[in-house]
Design a protein around this motif. Structure first.
Motif, PDB file in Angstrom:
ATOM      1  N   ARG A  46       0.821  -1.200   0.000  1.00  0.00           N
ATOM      2  CA  ARG A  46       0.000   0.000   0.000  1.00  0.00           C
ATOM      3  C   ARG A  46       0.857   1.253   0.000  1.00  0.00           C
ATOM      4  O   ARG A  46       0.549   2.235  -0.663  1.00  0.00           O
ATOM      5  N   PHE A  47       1.943   1.212   0.763  1.00  0.00           N
ATOM      6  CA  PHE A  47       2.784   2.402   0.873  1.00  0.00           C
ATOM      7  C   PHE A  47       4.088   2.282   0.082  1.00  0.00           C
ATOM      8  O   PHE A  47       4.913   3.191   0.088  1.00  0.00           O
ATOM      9  N   LEU A  48       4.267   1.141  -0.626  1.00  0.00           N
ATOM     10  CA  LEU A  48       5.461   0.907  -1.430  1.00  0.00           C
ATOM     11  C   LEU A  48       6.734   1.125  -0.627  1.00  0.00           C
ATOM     12  O   LEU A  48       7.719   1.704  -1.097  1.00  0.00           O
ATOM     13  N   ALA A  49       6.696   0.695   0.604  1.00  0.00           N
ATOM     14  CA  ALA A  49       7.854   0.727   1.500  1.00  0.00           C
ATOM     15  C   ALA A  49       7.653  -0.401   2.501  1.00  0.00           C
ATOM     16  O   ALA A  49       6.538  -0.889   2.682  1.00  0.00           O
ATOM     17  N   ASN A  50       8.730  -0.838   3.137  1.00  0.00           N
ATOM     18  CA  ASN A  50       8.642  -1.971   4.056  1.00  0.00           C
ATOM     19  C   ASN A  50       8.501  -1.503   5.497  1.00  0.00           C
ATOM     20  O   ASN A  50       9.374  -0.800   6.014  1.00  0.00           O
ATOM     21  N   ILE A  51       7.413  -1.908   6.143  1.00  0.00           N
ATOM     22  CA  ILE A  51       7.204  -1.519   7.532  1.00  0.00           C
ATOM     23  C   ILE A  51       8.151  -2.314   8.428  1.00  0.00           C
ATOM     24  O   ILE A  51       8.397  -3.500   8.205  1.00  0.00           O
ATOM     25  N   GLN A  52       8.702  -1.645   9.415  1.00  0.00           N
ATOM     26  CA  GLN A  52       9.626  -2.258  10.357  1.00  0.00           C
ATOM     27  C   GLN A  52       8.923  -2.491  11.695  1.00  0.00           C
ATOM     28  O   GLN A  52       7.793  -2.048  11.909  1.00  0.00           O
ATOM     29  N   LYS A  53       9.577  -3.189  12.605  1.00  0.00           N
ATOM     30  CA  LYS A  53       8.973  -3.490  13.903  1.00  0.00           C
ATOM     31  C   LYS A  53       8.667  -2.231  14.696  1.00  0.00           C
ATOM     32  O   LYS A  53       7.812  -2.238  15.575  1.00  0.00           O
ATOM     33  N   THR A  54       9.377  -1.147  14.408  1.00  0.00           N
ATOM     34  CA  THR A  54       9.163   0.112  15.124  1.00  0.00           C
ATOM     35  C   THR A  54       7.949   0.866  14.608  1.00  0.00           C
ATOM     36  O   THR A  54       7.555   1.877  15.185  1.00  0.00           O
ATOM     37  N   GLY A  55       7.364   0.399  13.501  1.00  0.00           N
ATOM     38  CA  GLY A  55       6.249   1.108  12.896  1.00  0.00           C
ATOM     39  C   GLY A  55       6.695   2.124  11.856  1.00  0.00           C
ATOM     40  O   GLY A  55       5.863   2.738  11.194  1.00  0.00           O
ATOM     41  N   THR A  56       8.012   2.315  11.704  1.00  0.00           N
ATOM     42  CA  THR A  56       8.543   3.183  10.652  1.00  0.00           C
ATOM     43  C   THR A  56       8.815   2.339   9.415  1.00  0.00           C
ATOM     44  O   THR A  56       8.656   1.120   9.431  1.00  0.00           O
ATOM     45  N   TYR A  57       9.257   2.996   8.330  1.00  0.00           N
ATOM     46  CA  TYR A  57       9.408   2.301   7.056  1.00  0.00           C
ATOM     47  C   TYR A  57      10.829   2.389   6.518  1.00  0.00           C
ATOM     48  O   TYR A  57      11.551   3.341   6.808  1.00  0.00           O
ATOM     49  N   SER A  58      11.193   1.400   5.720  1.00  0.00           N
ATOM     50  CA  SER A  58      12.455   1.448   4.997  1.00  0.00           C
ATOM     51  C   SER A  58      12.150   1.734   3.534  1.00  0.00           C
ATOM     52  O   SER A  58      11.132   1.290   3.000  1.00  0.00           O
ATOM     53  N   VAL A  59      13.011   2.494   2.910  1.00  0.00           N
ATOM     54  CA  VAL A  59      12.869   2.839   1.498  1.00  0.00           C
ATOM     55  C   VAL A  59      14.127   2.365   0.774  1.00  0.00           C
ATOM     56  O   VAL A  59      15.236   2.760   1.134  1.00  0.00           O
ATOM     57  N   ILE A  60      13.945   1.510  -0.229  1.00  0.00           N
ATOM     58  CA  ILE A  60      15.075   0.947  -0.974  1.00  0.00           C
ATOM     59  C   ILE A  60      14.916   1.343  -2.435  1.00  0.00           C
ATOM     60  O   ILE A  60      14.241   0.659  -3.204  1.00  0.00           O
ATOM     61  N   PRO A  61      15.494   2.450  -2.846  1.00  0.00           N
ATOM     62  CA  PRO A  61      15.350   2.897  -4.240  1.00  0.00           C
ATOM     63  C   PRO A  61      15.959   1.889  -5.205  1.00  0.00           C
ATOM     64  O   PRO A  61      16.896   1.175  -4.877  1.00  0.00           O
ATOM     65  N   ARG A  62      15.435   1.882  -6.418  1.00  0.00           N
ATOM     66  CA  ARG A  62      15.946   0.984  -7.447  1.00  0.00           C
ATOM     67  C   ARG A  62      17.010   1.695  -8.262  1.00  0.00           C
ATOM     68  O   ARG A  62      16.805   2.806  -8.725  1.00  0.00           O
ATOM     69  N   CYS A  63      18.134   1.035  -8.422  1.00  0.00           N
ATOM     70  CA  CYS A  63      19.228   1.560  -9.251  1.00  0.00           C
ATOM     71  C   CYS A  63      19.459   0.556 -10.371  1.00  0.00           C
ATOM     72  O   CYS A  63      20.149  -0.446 -10.175  1.00  0.00           O
ATOM     73  N   PRO A  64      18.853   0.752 -11.534  1.00  0.00           N
ATOM     74  CA  PRO A  64      18.982  -0.196 -12.637  1.00  0.00           C
ATOM     75  C   PRO A  64      20.439  -0.526 -12.956  1.00  0.00           C
ATOM     76  O   PRO A  64      21.256   0.376 -13.172  1.00  0.00           O
ATOM     77  N   GLY A  65      20.749  -1.794 -12.959  1.00  0.00           N
ATOM     78  CA  GLY A  65      22.103  -2.229 -13.273  1.00  0.00           C
ATOM     79  C   GLY A  65      23.129  -1.875 -12.209  1.00  0.00           C
ATOM     80  O   GLY A  65      24.320  -2.100 -12.387  1.00  0.00           O
ATOM     81  N   GLY A  66      22.654  -1.323 -11.088  1.00  0.00           N
ATOM     82  CA  GLY A  66      23.569  -0.932 -10.026  1.00  0.00           C
ATOM     83  C   GLY A  66      24.300   0.372 -10.307  1.00  0.00           C
ATOM     84  O   GLY A  66      25.163   0.797  -9.524  1.00  0.00           O
ATOM     85  N   ASP A  67      23.940   1.031 -11.418  1.00  0.00           N
ATOM     86  CA  ASP A  67      24.607   2.283 -11.786  1.00  0.00           C
ATOM     87  C   ASP A  67      24.012   3.454 -11.006  1.00  0.00           C
ATOM     88  O   ASP A  67      22.787   3.549 -10.854  1.00  0.00           O
ATOM     89  N   ILE A  68      24.864   4.344 -10.529  1.00  0.00           N
ATOM     90  CA  ILE A  68      24.409   5.529  -9.817  1.00  0.00           C
ATOM     91  C   ILE A  68      25.450   6.636  -9.997  1.00  0.00           C
ATOM     92  O   ILE A  68      26.653   6.394  -9.895  1.00  0.00           O
ATOM     93  N   THR A  69      24.972   7.816 -10.312  1.00  0.00           N
ATOM     94  CA  THR A  69      25.886   8.935 -10.532  1.00  0.00           C
ATOM     95  C   THR A  69      26.268   9.558  -9.194  1.00  0.00           C
ATOM     96  O   THR A  69      25.548   9.400  -8.197  1.00  0.00           O
ATOM     97  N   PRO A  70      27.372  10.275  -9.142  1.00  0.00           N
ATOM     98  CA  PRO A  70      27.757  10.955  -7.900  1.00  0.00           C
ATOM     99  C   PRO A  70      26.665  11.905  -7.398  1.00  0.00           C
ATOM    100  O   PRO A  70      26.398  11.974  -6.193  1.00  0.00           O
ATOM    101  N   ASP A  71      26.024  12.632  -8.330  1.00  0.00           N
ATOM    102  CA  ASP A  71      24.975  13.572  -7.926  1.00  0.00           C
ATOM    103  C   ASP A  71      23.784  12.843  -7.305  1.00  0.00           C
ATOM    104  O   ASP A  71      23.192  13.314  -6.333  1.00  0.00           O
ATOM    105  N   THR A  72      23.435  11.692  -7.884  1.00  0.00           N
ATOM    106  CA  THR A  72      22.319  10.913  -7.337  1.00  0.00           C
ATOM    107  C   THR A  72      22.674  10.370  -5.957  1.00  0.00           C
ATOM    108  O   THR A  72      21.840  10.341  -5.047  1.00  0.00           O
ATOM    109  N   LEU A  73      23.906   9.937  -5.802  1.00  0.00           N
ATOM    110  CA  LEU A  73      24.362   9.425  -4.511  1.00  0.00           C
ATOM    111  C   LEU A  73      24.315  10.530  -3.452  1.00  0.00           C
ATOM    112  O   LEU A  73      23.904  10.296  -2.311  1.00  0.00           O
TER     113      LEU A  73
END
Length: 211
Positions: free
Chosen positions: A134-161
């Motif tokens: 529903r929230f497109l994030a993973n709920i944790q035991k604390t009730g907060t969420y984790s967000v894991i962005p997708r990096c296609p092919g593992g590529d990421i620019t310095p600015d994005t990082l």
């Protein structure tokens, strides 16, 4: 901790005659963390089936009290009958007049999305999704969420990082490299998720919706 929880669940089944998942949850608070243990493939249903067998009692074969079918059977039924909503599924092949439960709603939502290719958060279907979907994030035991962005092919620019780190710092999140070698931020509050998603997408990272 897992052993203690298993012992508590087993005692609830034997001593309190908690023969269903909802009864076990009420008796010993099972599933009040991330909820994974009470899903159809979780440890609690397995423990329930094993314990009931040892007690000489019949085990339920359905996904919950509202549907006496397995997920595979329910998939075939929905496909053949061309059912398009949770309400249609419940009235056609379900039991009881309630709105379902946390076990059957996300299962039916998943089947409907897979069969008819509608958006998972389409109006009328959003509230039956699993919390994580529903929230497109993973709920944790604390009730907060984790967000894991997708990096296609593992590529990421310095600015994005840099943008990833800036967003995490802005919302007070802690970060780590996950076991799958992905960037993760943790501790997000539910009301901050739309803004976090927008900032990450604007920076070129693929993640949740722009709510």
């Amino acid at each position: 901790m897992a052993c203690m929880a298993g012992k508590s669940n087993r005692q609830a089944i034997i001593e309190k005659e908690a023969y269903t998942i909802p009864q076990i949850k009420k008796a010993c608070k099972a599933g009040t963390g991330c909820g994974g243990c009470v899903t159809p493939v979780g440890e609690v249903p397995k423990l329930l089936a094993h314990t009931l067998k040892k007690l000489g009692k019949a085990t339920a074969t359905g996904i919950c009290a509202h549907f006496s079918y397995s997920r595979r059977e329910l998939f075939d039924i929905i496909k053949v009958k061309e059912l398009k909503s949770f309400e249609e599924v419940l009235s056609s092949v379900g039991q009881g007049s309630c709105d379902g439960c946390e076990l059957c709603k996300p299962i039916v939502a998943s089947i409907l999305s897979g069969l008819w290719n509608d958006h998972a958060l389409k109006a009328g279907r959003d509230q039956i999704q699993d919390t994580n979907d529903r929230f497109l994030a993973n709920i944790q035991k604390t009730g907060t969420y984790s967000v894991i962005p997708r990096c296609p092919g593992g590529d990421i620019t310095p600015d994005t990082l840099i943008a990833f780190a800036t967003t995490a710092k802005k919302y007070g999140l802690w970060t780590k490299i996950t076991g799958a070698q992905r960037l993760g931020m943790y501790g997000a509050k539910i009301h901050d998720l739309p803004d976090i998603y927008k900032e990450l997408v604007d920076a070129g990272m693929e993640t949740g919706p722009l709510l």
